[in-house]
Motif scaffolding. Structure first.
Motif, PDB file in Angstrom:
ATOM      1  N   LEU A 153     143.284  20.833 -66.877  1.00  0.00           N
ATOM      2  CA  LEU A 153     141.890  21.420 -67.234  1.00  0.00           C
ATOM      3  C   LEU A 153     141.548  20.326 -68.260  1.00  0.00           C
ATOM      4  O   LEU A 153     142.270  19.741 -69.261  1.00  0.00           O
ATOM      5  N   CYS A 154     140.335  20.208 -68.316  1.00  0.00           N
ATOM      6  CA  CYS A 154     139.451  19.045 -69.330  1.00  0.00           C
ATOM      7  C   CYS A 154     140.142  19.421 -70.744  1.00  0.00           C
ATOM      8  O   CYS A 154     139.928  20.358 -71.187  1.00  0.00           O
ATOM      9  N   ALA A 155     140.475  18.396 -71.454  1.00  0.00           N
ATOM     10  CA  ALA A 155     140.666  18.608 -72.939  1.00  0.00           C
ATOM     11  C   ALA A 155     139.643  18.928 -73.706  1.00  0.00           C
ATOM     12  O   ALA A 155     140.036  19.462 -74.802  1.00  0.00           O
ATOM     13  N   ASN A 156     138.349  19.023 -73.407  1.00  0.00           N
ATOM     14  CA  ASN A 156     137.315  19.593 -74.056  1.00  0.00           C
ATOM     15  C   ASN A 156     137.279  21.161 -73.880  1.00  0.00           C
ATOM     16  O   ASN A 156     137.144  21.453 -72.852  1.00  0.00           O
ATOM     17  N   PRO A 157     137.832  21.981 -74.902  1.00  0.00           N
ATOM     18  CA  PRO A 157     137.961  23.272 -74.789  1.00  0.00           C
ATOM     19  C   PRO A 157     136.882  23.958 -74.286  1.00  0.00           C
ATOM     20  O   PRO A 157     136.683  25.177 -73.747  1.00  0.00           O
ATOM     21  N   ARG A 158     135.591  23.422 -74.649  1.00  0.00           N
ATOM     22  CA  ARG A 158     134.462  24.147 -74.037  1.00  0.00           C
ATOM     23  C   ARG A 158     133.853  23.856 -72.868  1.00  0.00           C
ATOM     24  O   ARG A 158     132.984  24.316 -72.187  1.00  0.00           O
ATOM     25  N   CYS A 159     134.630  22.794 -72.344  1.00  0.00           N
ATOM     26  CA  CYS A 159     134.287  22.454 -70.895  1.00  0.00           C
ATOM     27  C   CYS A 159     134.722  23.287 -69.530  1.00  0.00           C
ATOM     28  O   CYS A 159     133.927  23.798 -69.075  1.00  0.00           O
ATOM     29  N   GLY A 160     135.995  23.741 -69.653  1.00  0.00           N
ATOM     30  CA  GLY A 160     136.375  24.444 -68.405  1.00  0.00           C
ATOM     31  C   GLY A 160     136.783  23.524 -67.290  1.00  0.00           C
ATOM     32  O   GLY A 160     136.743  24.548 -66.361  1.00  0.00           O
ATOM     33  N   TRP A 166     140.156  13.877 -69.537  1.00  0.00           N
ATOM     34  CA  TRP A 166     138.763  14.276 -69.523  1.00  0.00           C
ATOM     35  C   TRP A 166     138.194  14.530 -68.118  1.00  0.00           C
ATOM     36  O   TRP A 166     138.630  13.589 -67.085  1.00  0.00           O
ATOM     37  N   CYS A 167     137.507  15.716 -67.717  1.00  0.00           N
ATOM     38  CA  CYS A 167     136.790  15.708 -66.339  1.00  0.00           C
ATOM     39  C   CYS A 167     136.384  14.424 -66.055  1.00  0.00           C
ATOM     40  O   CYS A 167     136.259  13.978 -65.018  1.00  0.00           O
ATOM     41  N   SER A 168     135.433  14.081 -67.190  1.00  0.00           N
ATOM     42  CA  SER A 168     134.826  12.779 -66.855  1.00  0.00           C
ATOM     43  C   SER A 168     134.807  11.830 -68.169  1.00  0.00           C
ATOM     44  O   SER A 168     134.265  12.747 -69.302  1.00  0.00           O
ATOM     45  N   ALA A 194     130.983  12.561 -69.514  1.00  0.00           N
ATOM     46  CA  ALA A 194     130.759  13.903 -69.815  1.00  0.00           C
ATOM     47  C   ALA A 194     131.390  14.487 -71.112  1.00  0.00           C
ATOM     48  O   ALA A 194     130.830  14.950 -72.222  1.00  0.00           O
ATOM     49  N   CYS A 195     132.687  14.100 -71.202  1.00  0.00           N
ATOM     50  CA  CYS A 195     133.541  14.922 -72.154  1.00  0.00           C
ATOM     51  C   CYS A 195     134.190  13.920 -73.111  1.00  0.00           C
ATOM     52  O   CYS A 195     134.545  13.904 -74.256  1.00  0.00           O
ATOM     53  N   GLY A 196     134.765  12.738 -72.295  1.00  0.00           N
ATOM     54  CA  GLY A 196     135.702  11.830 -73.099  1.00  0.00           C
ATOM     55  C   GLY A 196     134.867  11.279 -74.193  1.00  0.00           C
ATOM     56  O   GLY A 196     135.231  11.184 -75.366  1.00  0.00           O
TER      57      GLY A 196
HETATM   58 ZN   LIG Z   1     135.036  18.070 -69.457  1.00  0.00          ZN
END
Ligand SMILES: [Zn+2]
Length: 203
Positions: free
Chosen positions: A156-163, A177-179, A182-184
């Motif tokens: 799961l992406c490490a950004n808790p708000r990403c999901g 990260w998902c990307s 976007a999140c990294g």
């Molecule tokens: Zn993400």
């Protein structure tokens, strides 16, 4: 060509069809018909031409469109549950995979070996009557991930708000990260801002 409805551009970064499907609605709101069809087209399950015809289906056969949408919601919820358990290294309950089996069971078709970029892969070729075949490749992709077991690098992406879920195919298996875009990077910028403000406070 733009997609008929906005699906999150980062929702195809999961690395596996089934993960991308779950990522279409990471915060558990149901998919709309247009979003489902846009996803199927973006994932190359249907051609642009077929997608255009499917978009009109609710006008001519609302019952079939509703039935498929219901099945896709059930499948998506089931996959979300299964992949969440896999990320947490928890047991997968037998009833959670039932919506996957339901689609695998009723969809007639066969597997075919195809070569792409020097690699062989198995592709599911479904018979085209009924609409359930539209979900067959997704169910098959999910089944393959489940079979990989606890070692499957689902994250799961490490950004808790990403999901968003992704399949960590990186060499080190340490993708967070998902990307990155976007999140990294966002996280790095936030960390930099925190550090900078601490520095200011210290002075
Ligand atoms: Zn993400």
């Amino acid at each position: 060509m733009p997609l008929p409805t906005p699906i999150r551009p980062d929702s195809l970064l999961g690395g596996r069809l089934a993960l991308n499907f779950v990522n279409t609605a990471p915060h558990s709101q149901g998919l709309q018909w247009e979003e489902l069809i846009a996803f199927l087209e973006a994932s190359r399950i249907v051609s642009a031409e077929r997608s255009a015809r499917l978009l009109l289906l609710p006008q001519s056969d609302l019952q079939s469109a509703d039935a498929l949408l219901d099945k896709s919601h059930r499948l998506r919820d089931a996959l979300h549950r299964v992949f969440t358990a896999m990320v947490r290294k928890e047991r997968i309950a037998r009833e959670w995979v039932e919506p996957m089996n339901a689609i695998l069971r009723i969809t007639e078709g066969h597997d075919e070996l195809l070569q792409q970029d020097q690699c062989w892969r198995i592709e599911y070729v479904a018979r085209e009557d009924g609409l359930d075949w539209l979900l067959a490749a997704i169910a098959r992709s999910a089944a393959e991930i489940v079979v990989e077991g606890p070692k499957a690098p689902i994250r799961l992406c490490a950004n808790p708000r990403c999901g968003l879920f992704f399949y960590d195919a990186s060499r080190t298996h340490r993708r967070r990260w998902c990307s990155m875009a976007a999140c990294g990077n966002r996280s790095k910028v936030a960390a930099f801002a925190r550090k900078h403000s601490n520095f200011r406070h210290a002075q």
